[in-house]
Design a protein around this motif. Structure first.
Motif, PDB file in Angstrom:
ATOM      1  N   LEU A 198     126.685 -16.050  26.389  1.00 35.85           N
ATOM      2  CA  LEU A 198     127.509 -16.590  25.313  1.00 35.85           C
ATOM      3  C   LEU A 198     128.992 -16.479  25.653  1.00 35.85           C
ATOM      4  N   TYR A 199     129.363 -15.408  26.324  1.00 34.45           N
ATOM      5  CA  TYR A 199     130.761 -15.253  26.728  1.00 34.45           C
ATOM      6  C   TYR A 199     131.168 -16.371  27.685  1.00 34.45           C
ATOM      7  N   LEU A 200     130.286 -16.707  28.610  1.00 33.99           N
ATOM      8  CA  LEU A 200     130.599 -17.761  29.582  1.00 33.99           C
ATOM      9  C   LEU A 200     130.771 -19.115  28.912  1.00 33.99           C
ATOM     10  N   LEU A 201     129.984 -19.376  27.884  1.00 33.84           N
ATOM     11  CA  LEU A 201     130.081 -20.677  27.219  1.00 33.84           C
ATOM     12  C   LEU A 201     131.447 -20.887  26.584  1.00 33.84           C
ATOM     13  N   GLY A 202     132.071 -19.823  26.094  1.00 29.82           N
ATOM     14  CA  GLY A 202     133.336 -19.976  25.389  1.00 29.82           C
ATOM     15  C   GLY A 202     134.571 -19.617  26.185  1.00 29.82           C
ATOM     16  N   GLU A 203     134.440 -19.174  27.423  1.00 31.37           N
ATOM     17  CA  GLU A 203     135.597 -18.738  28.207  1.00 31.37           C
ATOM     18  C   GLU A 203     136.464 -19.924  28.625  1.00 31.37           C
ATOM     19  N   TYR A 204     137.773 -19.728  28.549  1.00 29.54           N
ATOM     20  CA  TYR A 204     138.703 -20.795  28.943  1.00 29.54           C
ATOM     21  C   TYR A 204     139.716 -20.337  29.994  1.00 29.54           C
ATOM     22  N   GLY A 205     140.430 -19.229  29.726  1.00 28.73           N
ATOM     23  CA  GLY A 205     141.571 -18.851  30.553  1.00 28.73           C
ATOM     24  C   GLY A 205     141.242 -18.703  32.028  1.00 28.73           C
ATOM     25  N   ALA A 206     140.164 -17.981  32.349  1.00 27.39           N
ATOM     26  CA  ALA A 206     139.814 -17.759  33.755  1.00 27.39           C
ATOM     27  C   ALA A 206     139.458 -19.071  34.438  1.00 27.39           C
ATOM     28  N   PHE A 207     138.707 -19.935  33.746  1.00 21.74           N
ATOM     29  CA  PHE A 207     138.305 -21.201  34.353  1.00 21.74           C
ATOM     30  C   PHE A 207     139.495 -22.124  34.569  1.00 21.74           C
ATOM     31  N   ALA A 208     140.462 -22.078  33.657  1.00 22.13           N
ATOM     32  CA  ALA A 208     141.661 -22.899  33.835  1.00 22.13           C
ATOM     33  C   ALA A 208     142.423 -22.455  35.078  1.00 22.13           C
ATOM     34  N   MET A 209     142.532 -21.153  35.308  1.00 17.40           N
ATOM     35  CA  MET A 209     143.233 -20.660  36.497  1.00 17.40           C
ATOM     36  C   MET A 209     142.476 -20.982  37.779  1.00 17.40           C
ATOM     37  N   LEU A 210     141.151 -20.941  37.699  1.00 16.04           N
ATOM     38  CA  LEU A 210     140.325 -21.181  38.882  1.00 16.04           C
ATOM     39  C   LEU A 210     140.047 -22.659  39.117  1.00 16.04           C
ATOM     40  N   ARG A 211     140.588 -23.507  38.244  1.00 14.69           N
ATOM     41  CA  ARG A 211     140.431 -24.965  38.347  1.00 14.69           C
ATOM     42  C   ARG A 211     138.955 -25.362  38.412  1.00 14.69           C
ATOM     43  N   PHE A 212     138.188 -24.787  37.483  1.00 18.43           N
ATOM     44  CA  PHE A 212     136.770 -25.130  37.373  1.00 18.43           C
ATOM     45  C   PHE A 212     136.535 -25.665  35.963  1.00 18.43           C
ATOM     46  N   THR A 213     136.026 -26.890  35.878  1.00 21.27           N
ATOM     47  CA  THR A 213     135.891 -27.569  34.593  1.00 21.27           C
ATOM     48  C   THR A 213     134.544 -27.262  33.958  1.00 21.27           C
ATOM     49  N   THR A 214     134.583 -26.790  32.723  1.00 21.53           N
ATOM     50  CA  THR A 214     133.384 -26.574  31.927  1.00 21.53           C
ATOM     51  C   THR A 214     133.603 -27.211  30.555  1.00 21.53           C
ATOM     52  N   PHE A 215     132.619 -27.060  29.676  1.00 20.42           N
ATOM     53  CA  PHE A 215     132.782 -27.587  28.331  1.00 20.42           C
ATOM     54  C   PHE A 215     133.992 -26.964  27.637  1.00 20.42           C
ATOM     55  N   SER A 216     134.215 -25.670  27.842  1.00 25.08           N
ATOM     56  CA  SER A 216     135.319 -25.005  27.155  1.00 25.08           C
ATOM     57  C   SER A 216     136.672 -25.549  27.594  1.00 25.08           C
ATOM     58  N   THR A 217     136.863 -25.796  28.889  1.00 28.22           N
ATOM     59  CA  THR A 217     138.134 -26.349  29.345  1.00 28.22           C
ATOM     60  C   THR A 217     138.293 -27.795  28.888  1.00 28.22           C
ATOM     61  N   ALA A 218     137.196 -28.563  28.864  1.00 28.92           N
ATOM     62  CA  ALA A 218     137.277 -29.941  28.388  1.00 28.92           C
ATOM     63  C   ALA A 218     137.602 -29.993  26.890  1.00 28.92           C
ATOM     64  N   ILE A 219     137.029 -29.060  26.136  1.00 27.58           N
ATOM     65  CA  ILE A 219     137.310 -29.013  24.694  1.00 27.58           C
ATOM     66  C   ILE A 219     138.774 -28.671  24.454  1.00 27.58           C
ATOM     67  N   PHE A 220     139.312 -27.729  25.219  1.00 29.39           N
ATOM     68  CA  PHE A 220     140.727 -27.394  25.069  1.00 29.39           C
ATOM     69  C   PHE A 220     141.596 -28.609  25.357  1.00 29.39           C
ATOM     70  N   THR A 221     141.241 -29.356  26.388  1.00 26.63           N
ATOM     71  CA  THR A 221     142.021 -30.546  26.731  1.00 26.63           C
ATOM     72  C   THR A 221     141.980 -31.571  25.606  1.00 26.63           C
ATOM     73  N   GLN A 222     140.803 -31.782  25.030  1.00 25.00           N
ATOM     74  CA  GLN A 222     140.679 -32.745  23.944  1.00 25.00           C
ATOM     75  C   GLN A 222     141.469 -32.310  22.714  1.00 25.00           C
ATOM     76  N   TYR A 223     141.428 -31.020  22.386  1.00 26.86           N
ATOM     77  CA  TYR A 223     142.114 -30.517  21.200  1.00 26.86           C
ATOM     78  C   TYR A 223     143.624 -30.484  21.397  1.00 26.86           C
ATOM     79  N   ARG A 224     144.050 -29.858  22.482  1.00 25.65           N
ATOM     80  CA  ARG A 224     145.470 -29.529  22.650  1.00 25.65           C
ATOM     81  C   ARG A 224     146.275 -30.660  23.261  1.00 25.65           C
ATOM     82  N   LEU A 225     145.671 -31.374  24.194  1.00 28.23           N
ATOM     83  CA  LEU A 225     146.412 -32.409  24.890  1.00 28.23           C
ATOM     84  C   LEU A 225     146.094 -33.809  24.384  1.00 28.23           C
ATOM     85  N   GLY A 226     144.814 -34.059  24.081  1.00 23.52           N
ATOM     86  CA  GLY A 226     144.436 -35.391  23.621  1.00 23.52           C
ATOM     87  C   GLY A 226     144.497 -35.564  22.122  1.00 23.52           C
TER      88      GLY A 226
END
Length: 524
Positions: A198-226
């Motif tokens: 469950l922690y992995l499903l919601g993690e954002y910060g580490a994946f953003a730094m590691l440039r690995f796209t998951t649902f959490s990073t895509a959701i952040f992009t849709q909310y904050r940028l799009g």
């Protein structure tokens, strides 16, 4: 002449009696409703999308890529943490490994390093650590203690009879490990693996730094940028479905089975002699601790020395630290208090309704922090306008995000309560309210401390929700750290990262002590 049964002294009977009889279920469902409110927000936002938009979004190739990335990463990290966590717990609790007490603490300390700080440590030292394998490495090093601690606690508190019988029947150490010890720890192993997943499903910060796209990073992009809340909510619903699948899988592992504790006649299992495997075992644990803890500590030291001239004045760091501590402790107290009625209700009423309510509280752990934050904003604007942009909003976001951690710790404490202890107290004429206040709560007090420590630890390093819910002008260690790392100012970010790690060490030590309890085995 018959002597009337002795009774334990009653507490504040009117209030506690109401709590124990009628208020407990009401409070439990009220807490679950509040904690699960982000799911309502996600549903409302997703419902605003037309069927055509749903088909268009879910039919995009990106969705298949996100699903593959999220699923494969979750599977790999969960398996790796389960193997490492169980293996390390077995070595320190069931073998004659030298320095077991020291290894127990050292293996748990990586919990003090936030995931995005760990990502920063690796990326700042080597740009080659990125993508899928970088994410597997960083998240495995971060999350394996979530499996280690409950498994070690189970091994420490369990009776040795089953394992000794297995050995007396001629089974060797490996056969006993596979046939007896592993099934004994299955509930704890499954619970820890669920938290990791469950922690992995919601993690954002580490994946953003590691440039690995998951649902959490895509959701952040849709909310904050799009600024596309509807599309982001649809993606979040996919995460919720994945979380439901994980919770269902974990429910089938017998998590509720009681662990046989050591009583007056219980014994610890005789330690397995490692013999020629002692040096390989020590080398493996050294490599694990060196990778999980040594690399971040080295990176922070390197940037503190090299980049000290670029940092802000000490007053700024101190102010951010005090703010972080205040919000973390407030969230820990509220989340722990809220977890008590839910855990008690599920423990006392082992019904399908109680199990459903308890599992529903775990689902928000799979939601990205930004989805939880926007749900808090949504409800505050419509139903609690005076609280908008106020400190209670940030505390509420932390409580919703980390309530599952508190619930897990309190539920584990209740599972260790000796069977029938409440019935014995009731048979002596003690009222339900007094049983709760004088018997049950004191027995689970160490678990409450562990719950508060775990929530405070994670809330003090929360990033995504903090960026949206903090009052105007408020800066925490995590937000200041993120500002600098976003500009690649690694030296300026180092003091904030180092202070976050330093502040996390005491809660980790307390959590380790409360979770594992005393070790009565003599050291070598």
């Amino acid at each position: 002449m018959t002597t009337p049964p002795r009774t334990l002294p009653d507490g504040p009977s009117p209030l506690l009696r109401w709590w124990a009889t009628g208020l407990l279920p009401v409070l439990a469902f009220a807490v679950v409703a509040v904690v699960a409110s982000p799911l309502v927000f996600v549903g409302i936002q997703a419902a605003q999308s037309g069927w055509a938009q749903v088909q268009r979004l879910l039919g995009r190739p990106l969705i298949a890529t996100l699903l593959w990335h999220t699923a494969t990463l979750t599977a790999a990290v969960t398996l790796a943490t389960a193997v490492l966590g169980f293996g390390a717990a077995y070595l320190v609790e069931r073998t004659d490994l030298p320095g077991r007490r020291w290894w127990t603490v050292a293996l748990a300390l990586p919990l003090a390093v936030p995931e995005f700080v760990r990502g920063y440590s690796w990326v700042s030292l080597s740009r080659s650590v990125h993508g899928y394998w970088g994410a597997v490495l960083v998240m495995t090093c971060s999350l394996y203690p979530l499996v280690l601690l409950p498994v070690a606690a189970t091994l420490r508190r369990s009776d040795a009879a089953a394992e000794e019988v297995s050995r007396s029947l001629g089974r060797g150490p490996l056969a006993t490990l596979w046939k007896v010890t592993l099934p004994l720890t299955r509930p704890a192993l499954a619970g820890g693996a669920l938290l990791v997943s469950l922690y992995l499903l919601g993690e954002y910060g580490a994946f953003a730094m590691l440039r690995f796209t998951t649902f959490s990073t895509a959701i952040f992009t849709q909310y904050r940028l799009g600024f596309d809340a509807a599309s982001a909510s649809l993606l979040t619903l996919v995460l919720v479905l994945l979380a439901l699948l994980l919770v269902g899988l974990e429910a089938g592992t017998g998590r509720r089975r009681r662990v046989t504790r050591r009583g007056a006649t219980g014994r610890r299992a005789a330690p397995t002699r490692l013999g020629r495997w002692t040096l390989p075992a020590l080398a493996a644990l050294t490599a694990l601790v060196g990778t999980a803890l040594g690399v971040p500590v080295y990176a922070l030291g390197y940037w503190l020395v090299r980049g000290s001239s670029t940092t802000l004045p000490q007053a700024s760091v101190l102010s951010a630290a005090l703010t972080t501590l205040g919000y973390a402790f407030a969230a820990a107290l509220v989340a722990t208090a809220a977890a008590v009625p839910v855990a008690l209700y599920a423990w006392r009423r082992d019904t399908r309704l109680a199990r459903t309510a308890e599992r529903a509280a775990y689902l928000t752990r799979a939601l990205p922090g930004i989805a939880v934050a926007l749900s808090v904003v949504y409800f505050a604007i419509r139903y609690a306008t005076p609280l908008y942009q106020q400190p209670p909003m940030l505390v509420a976001g932390y409580v919703i995000l980390y309530f599952p951690l508190a619930l897990t710790a309190v539920r584990a404490a209740l599972a260790q309560v000796p069977p029938g202890v409440e019935e014995v107290a009731r048979s002596l004429g003690t009222r339900p309210a007094a049983v709760l206040g004088r018997v049950t709560l004191p027995l689970i007090l160490p678990g409450l401390g562990a719950a508060a420590a775990m929530v405070a630890l994670t809330a003090s390093t929360e990033l995504t929700a903090t960026l949206l819910l903090r009052p105007t002008g408020t800066q925490t260690l995590a937000t200041q750290f993120w500002i600098y790392t976003s500009g690649l100012a690694y030296g300026a970010a180092a003091p904030y990262a180092a202070l976050m790690v330093a502040m996390s060490v005491p809660p980790v030590l307390l959590l380790t002590r409360r979770t594992l309890g005393p070790n009565t085995r003599p050291e070598n």
